[in-house]
Design an enzyme around this catalytic site. Structure first.
Site, PDB file in Angstrom:
ATOM      1  CG  HIS A  35      41.084  -7.890  -7.080  1.00  0.00           C
ATOM      2  ND1 HIS A  35      40.260  -7.693  -8.163  1.00  0.00           N
ATOM      3  CD2 HIS A  35      40.281  -7.878  -5.980  1.00  0.00           C
ATOM      4  CE1 HIS A  35      39.000  -7.585  -7.745  1.00  0.00           C
ATOM      5  NE2 HIS A  35      38.985  -7.691  -6.433  1.00  0.00           N
ATOM      6  CD  GLU A  46      40.097  -6.362 -11.296  1.00  0.00           C
ATOM      7  OE1 GLU A  46      40.926  -7.093 -10.717  1.00  0.00           O
ATOM      8  OE2 GLU A  46      39.009  -6.060 -10.791  1.00  0.00           O
ATOM      9  CB  SER A  97      36.413  -5.512  -6.179  1.00  0.00           C
ATOM     10  OG  SER A  97      36.208  -6.890  -5.987  1.00  0.00           O
TER      11      SER A  97
END
Length: 307
Positions: A277, A212, A116
């Site tokens: 995620h 992503e 992330s």
């Protein structure tokens, strides 16, 4: 693009530091993550500011200088074998320029794990340290605490990396084919935000780019992908792996954007590859040579992720 140096695998008794370079982390989740790590036979130590919260900006775990100091101290501590991020959120870009990269390079390679917002550190570790890193579940993350698949795959990567040299996603080919290159990538919007900074690559030439994201509407994904294309980031890329797109809207709408922006690159594109995620996310090593088989939905590393 050349493969990067591999750190050494972990063994029972290894000391691991848990740091929070981005957002604040509930103390009970850190405690739960530490217990999991102890259950693996590791010796976890929590950084001084990992349980904190910035006095003005509640989206940060601590001040920029404190978060940087935690990471640098953990990395430069010769008794620490691995540094695991507690969570993502936002904040790495505020502190990454405060790190003493010469001191961190002198400390030598060790394992680094996160995803992330930690994408910015994956890029910096590649550029400044020439070091392979692990895009995987974080020590206080919901996935790490609640999803056995995510936990088990990270554990295998850390302790027995030869057992997971082939990562089978269960996904399929958006664009069929095989490609060989060096893995890199992370969160799409972070890669876009990092363009033009001293700690990020200008191009994925020769790479297998992993992408992503979370919580971004399709038009925002379109904007980010278009920026990568316009900036030349995707020139010469060998293949693309697409992970989870949690809370980004109906997948058919997301998929249409991904296919429109990436389908014309002329390289294999594998979708629903199971990292990021989404629940049960797989650990993907960055900085290593590998073969992508989009049709089979597999990524096979030339060497184990860790020595």
């Amino acid at each position: 693009m050349r493969p990067l140096r591999r750190p050494t695998r972990l063994a029972a008794g290894a000391r691991v530091a848990v740091v929070a370079p981005s957002g604040p982390v509930p103390g009970e989740r850190i405690d739960a993550g530490v217990e999991v790590l102890r259950g693996w036979g590791l010796d976890p130590v929590v950084a001084p500011h990992a349980r904190g919260r910035h006095e003005r900006f509640g989206y940060l775990s601590a001040g920029d200088a404190d978060r940087a100091a935690d990471l640098q101290h953990a990395w430069c501590d010769p008794t620490v074998d691995a540094v695991l991020c507690a969570r993502g959120g936002y904040g790495v870009q505020r502190m990454v320029d405060l790190l003493d990269w010469d001191a961190m390079a002198a400390a030598g390679p060790k394992v680094f794990v996160g995803f992330s917002d930690i994408t910015a550190l994956h890029e910096a570790f590649a550029i400044r340290l020439g070091l392979a890193t692990l895009h995987g579940p974080m020590a206080a993350g919901v996935d790490f605490l609640e999803q056995a698949r995510a936990r088990d795959h990270l554990r295998a990567t850390l302790f027995a990396p030869e057992s997971v040299r082939t990562i089978a996603s269960g996904g399929s080919a958006m664009v069929p084919g095989r490609a060989h290159g060096v893995t890199l990538g992370g969160c799409l919007t972070l890669l876009t935000a990092e363009l033009g900074t001293p700690h990020a690559r200008a191009s994925a030439h020769g790479g297998l780019l992993c992408l992503e994201d979370v919580g971004e509407e399709p038009y925002r994904l379109d904007r980010a992908l278009t920026q990568l294309l316009r900036a030349g980031m995707l020139d010469g890329v060998r293949g693309v792996l697409l992970g989870s797109w949690e809370d980004c809207g109906p997948y058919d709408e997301v998929r249409a954007v991904l296919e429109d922006r990436l389908g014309g690159l002329g390289v294999p594109v594998a979708e629903e590859f199971g990292f990021g995620h989404g629940a049960g996310a797989l650990t993907i090593p960055f900085g290593l040579a590998a073969e992508l088989d989009a049709d089979a939905g597999t990524l096979t590393l030339d060497e184990p992720a860790l020595r």
